[in-house]
Design a protein around this motif. Structure first.
Motif, PDB file in Angstrom:
ATOM      1  N   MET A   1      83.139  86.194 -91.758  1.00  0.00           N
ATOM      2  CA  MET A   1      82.176  86.798 -90.573  1.00  0.00           C
ATOM      3  C   MET A   1      83.218  86.838 -89.208  1.00  0.00           C
ATOM      4  O   MET A   1      83.503  87.892 -88.745  1.00  0.00           O
ATOM      5  N   ALA A   2      84.144  85.687 -89.026  1.00  0.00           N
ATOM      6  CA  ALA A   2      85.214  85.762 -87.892  1.00  0.00           C
ATOM      7  C   ALA A   2      86.025  86.980 -88.008  1.00  0.00           C
ATOM      8  O   ALA A   2      86.402  87.221 -87.148  1.00  0.00           O
ATOM      9  N   ALA A   3      86.550  87.510 -89.375  1.00  0.00           N
ATOM     10  CA  ALA A   3      87.274  88.541 -89.506  1.00  0.00           C
ATOM     11  C   ALA A   3      86.858  89.772 -89.202  1.00  0.00           C
ATOM     12  O   ALA A   3      87.482  90.640 -89.012  1.00  0.00           O
ATOM     13  N   THR A   4      85.590  89.969 -89.103  1.00  0.00           N
ATOM     14  CA  THR A   4      84.957  91.179 -88.754  1.00  0.00           C
ATOM     15  C   THR A   4      84.926  91.716 -87.102  1.00  0.00           C
ATOM     16  O   THR A   4      85.357  90.711 -86.203  1.00  0.00           O
ATOM     17  N   ASP A   5      84.418  92.749 -86.902  1.00  0.00           N
ATOM     18  CA  ASP A   5      84.408  93.134 -85.437  1.00  0.00           C
ATOM     19  C   ASP A   5      83.263  92.884 -84.836  1.00  0.00           C
ATOM     20  O   ASP A   5      82.856  93.441 -84.015  1.00  0.00           O
ATOM     21  N   LEU A   6      83.113  91.519 -84.675  1.00  0.00           N
ATOM     22  CA  LEU A   6      81.817  91.090 -83.835  1.00  0.00           C
ATOM     23  C   LEU A   6      82.252  90.938 -82.360  1.00  0.00           C
ATOM     24  O   LEU A   6      83.388  90.560 -82.212  1.00  0.00           O
ATOM     25  N   PRO A   7      81.271  90.821 -81.567  1.00  0.00           N
ATOM     26  CA  PRO A   7      81.502  90.615 -80.512  1.00  0.00           C
ATOM     27  C   PRO A   7      81.837  89.256 -80.249  1.00  0.00           C
ATOM     28  O   PRO A   7      81.400  88.222 -81.052  1.00  0.00           O
ATOM     29  N   LYS A   8      82.795  88.782 -79.056  1.00  0.00           N
ATOM     30  CA  LYS A   8      83.126  87.546 -78.844  1.00  0.00           C
ATOM     31  C   LYS A   8      82.023  86.616 -78.004  1.00  0.00           C
ATOM     32  O   LYS A   8      81.773  87.313 -77.094  1.00  0.00           O
ATOM     33  N   VAL A   9      81.890  85.543 -78.143  1.00  0.00           N
ATOM     34  CA  VAL A   9      80.840  84.675 -77.209  1.00  0.00           C
ATOM     35  C   VAL A   9      81.245  84.838 -75.708  1.00  0.00           C
ATOM     36  O   VAL A   9      80.423  85.020 -74.949  1.00  0.00           O
ATOM     37  N   GLU A  10      82.518  84.710 -75.739  1.00  0.00           N
ATOM     38  CA  GLU A  10      82.922  84.797 -74.228  1.00  0.00           C
ATOM     39  C   GLU A  10      82.450  85.966 -73.683  1.00  0.00           C
ATOM     40  O   GLU A  10      82.532  86.137 -72.355  1.00  0.00           O
ATOM     41  N   GLU A  11      82.451  87.210 -74.175  1.00  0.00           N
ATOM     42  CA  GLU A  11      81.905  88.499 -73.700  1.00  0.00           C
ATOM     43  C   GLU A  11      80.676  88.572 -73.165  1.00  0.00           C
ATOM     44  O   GLU A  11      80.422  89.409 -72.392  1.00  0.00           O
ATOM     45  N   ALA A  12      79.840  87.665 -73.494  1.00  0.00           N
ATOM     46  CA  ALA A  12      78.379  87.689 -73.118  1.00  0.00           C
ATOM     47  C   ALA A  12      78.178  87.390 -71.697  1.00  0.00           C
ATOM     48  O   ALA A  12      79.020  86.322 -71.257  1.00  0.00           O
ATOM     49  N   GLU A  13      77.368  88.133 -70.970  1.00  0.00           N
ATOM     50  CA  GLU A  13      77.235  87.947 -69.289  1.00  0.00           C
ATOM     51  C   GLU A  13      76.294  86.470 -69.303  1.00  0.00           C
ATOM     52  O   GLU A  13      76.766  85.849 -68.334  1.00  0.00           O
ATOM     53  N   VAL A  14      75.491  86.400 -70.226  1.00  0.00           N
ATOM     54  CA  VAL A  14      74.531  85.252 -69.798  1.00  0.00           C
ATOM     55  C   VAL A  14      74.657  84.276 -71.420  1.00  0.00           C
ATOM     56  O   VAL A  14      74.664  84.975 -72.388  1.00  0.00           O
ATOM     57  N   LYS A  15      74.795  83.135 -71.373  1.00  0.00           N
ATOM     58  CA  LYS A  15      75.031  82.148 -72.421  1.00  0.00           C
ATOM     59  C   LYS A  15      73.870  81.079 -72.391  1.00  0.00           C
ATOM     60  O   LYS A  15      73.489  80.543 -71.120  1.00  0.00           O
ATOM     61  N   LEU A  16      73.155  80.832 -73.365  1.00  0.00           N
ATOM     62  CA  LEU A  16      72.090  79.943 -73.551  1.00  0.00           C
ATOM     63  C   LEU A  16      72.246  78.937 -74.693  1.00  0.00           C
ATOM     64  O   LEU A  16      72.283  79.624 -75.913  1.00  0.00           O
TER      65      LEU A  16
ATOM     66  N   ALA B   1      71.307  92.223 -66.886  1.00  0.00           N
ATOM     67  CA  ALA B   1      72.340  91.697 -67.475  1.00  0.00           C
ATOM     68  C   ALA B   1      72.444  92.431 -68.802  1.00  0.00           C
ATOM     69  O   ALA B   1      71.375  92.952 -69.372  1.00  0.00           O
ATOM     70  N   LYS B   2      73.742  92.544 -69.273  1.00  0.00           N
ATOM     71  CA  LYS B   2      73.849  93.482 -70.555  1.00  0.00           C
ATOM     72  C   LYS B   2      73.919  92.682 -71.570  1.00  0.00           C
ATOM     73  O   LYS B   2      73.561  93.222 -72.895  1.00  0.00           O
ATOM     74  N   SER B   3      74.140  91.326 -71.663  1.00  0.00           N
ATOM     75  CA  SER B   3      74.054  90.881 -72.853  1.00  0.00           C
ATOM     76  C   SER B   3      73.866  89.350 -72.658  1.00  0.00           C
ATOM     77  O   SER B   3      73.997  88.624 -71.829  1.00  0.00           O
ATOM     78  N   LEU B   4      73.655  88.834 -73.811  1.00  0.00           N
ATOM     79  CA  LEU B   4      72.984  87.329 -73.744  1.00  0.00           C
ATOM     80  C   LEU B   4      73.471  86.674 -75.147  1.00  0.00           C
ATOM     81  O   LEU B   4      73.313  87.314 -76.102  1.00  0.00           O
ATOM     82  N   TYR B   5      74.087  85.522 -75.038  1.00  0.00           N
ATOM     83  CA  TYR B   5      74.513  84.951 -76.444  1.00  0.00           C
ATOM     84  C   TYR B   5      73.525  83.554 -76.404  1.00  0.00           C
ATOM     85  O   TYR B   5      73.506  82.835 -75.580  1.00  0.00           O
ATOM     86  N   VAL B   6      72.862  83.471 -77.533  1.00  0.00           N
ATOM     87  CA  VAL B   6      71.896  82.185 -77.597  1.00  0.00           C
ATOM     88  C   VAL B   6      72.363  81.579 -78.779  1.00  0.00           C
ATOM     89  O   VAL B   6      72.682  82.015 -79.755  1.00  0.00           O
ATOM     90  N   SER B   7      72.738  80.193 -78.587  1.00  0.00           N
ATOM     91  CA  SER B   7      72.887  79.213 -79.609  1.00  0.00           C
ATOM     92  C   SER B   7      72.408  78.187 -80.048  1.00  0.00           C
ATOM     93  O   SER B   7      71.584  77.846 -78.891  1.00  0.00           O
ATOM     94  N   PHE B   8      72.248  77.749 -81.153  1.00  0.00           N
ATOM     95  CA  PHE B   8      71.248  76.597 -81.530  1.00  0.00           C
ATOM     96  C   PHE B   8      71.931  75.789 -82.619  1.00  0.00           C
ATOM     97  O   PHE B   8      72.972  76.211 -83.181  1.00  0.00           O
ATOM     98  N   ASP B   9      71.410  74.678 -82.996  1.00  0.00           N
ATOM     99  CA  ASP B   9      71.790  74.092 -84.291  1.00  0.00           C
ATOM    100  C   ASP B   9      71.985  74.676 -85.451  1.00  0.00           C
ATOM    101  O   ASP B   9      70.768  75.506 -85.646  1.00  0.00           O
TER     102      ASP B   9
END
Length: 103
Positions: A7-22, A48-56
């Motif tokens: 999954m990391a090798a694919t062209d996924l967006p980077k977490v750092e690119e998200a305007e808002v992180k939760l 905001a254009k993007s949001l990254y939501v993380s969880f356990d």
């Protein structure tokens, strides 16, 4: 190569690119969904254009993760025309969703 390395090798967006992180790690479902709703409301108002939501992440014997409730939440937001697309971004340390809003 593990699933996560693939999954990391694919062209996924980077977490750092998200305007808002939760980060919802360690939260119970009702509290997490309430906080998520507040942050999404903020994102809509601030354009905001993007949001990254993380969880356990999923762990053996740990029960249900927040993945399904959060994904259902964004399914409704997409149906209502606020979300362009949602990308699952799972690692061994964190589960997450990268959300792109329609502007």
């Amino acid at each position: 190569m593990s699933f996560f390395e693939k999954m990391a090798a694919t062209d996924l967006p980077k977490v750092e690119e998200a305007e808002v992180k939760l980060d919802l790690s360690g939260m119970e479902k009702p509290d997490a969904l309430a906080k998520l709703d507040a942050v999404v409301t903020y994102c809509k108002k601030s354009w905001a254009k993007s949001l990254y939501v993380s969880f356990d992440p999923a762990r053996p014997g740990a029960g249900e993760t927040l993945f399904q409730p959060i994904a259902r939440y964004f399914k409704i937001e997409k149906f209502n025309g606020y979300v362009s697309h949602v990308i699952p971004m799972m690692t061994e340390e964190k589960g997450g969703l990268f959300v792109v809003f329609k502007i």
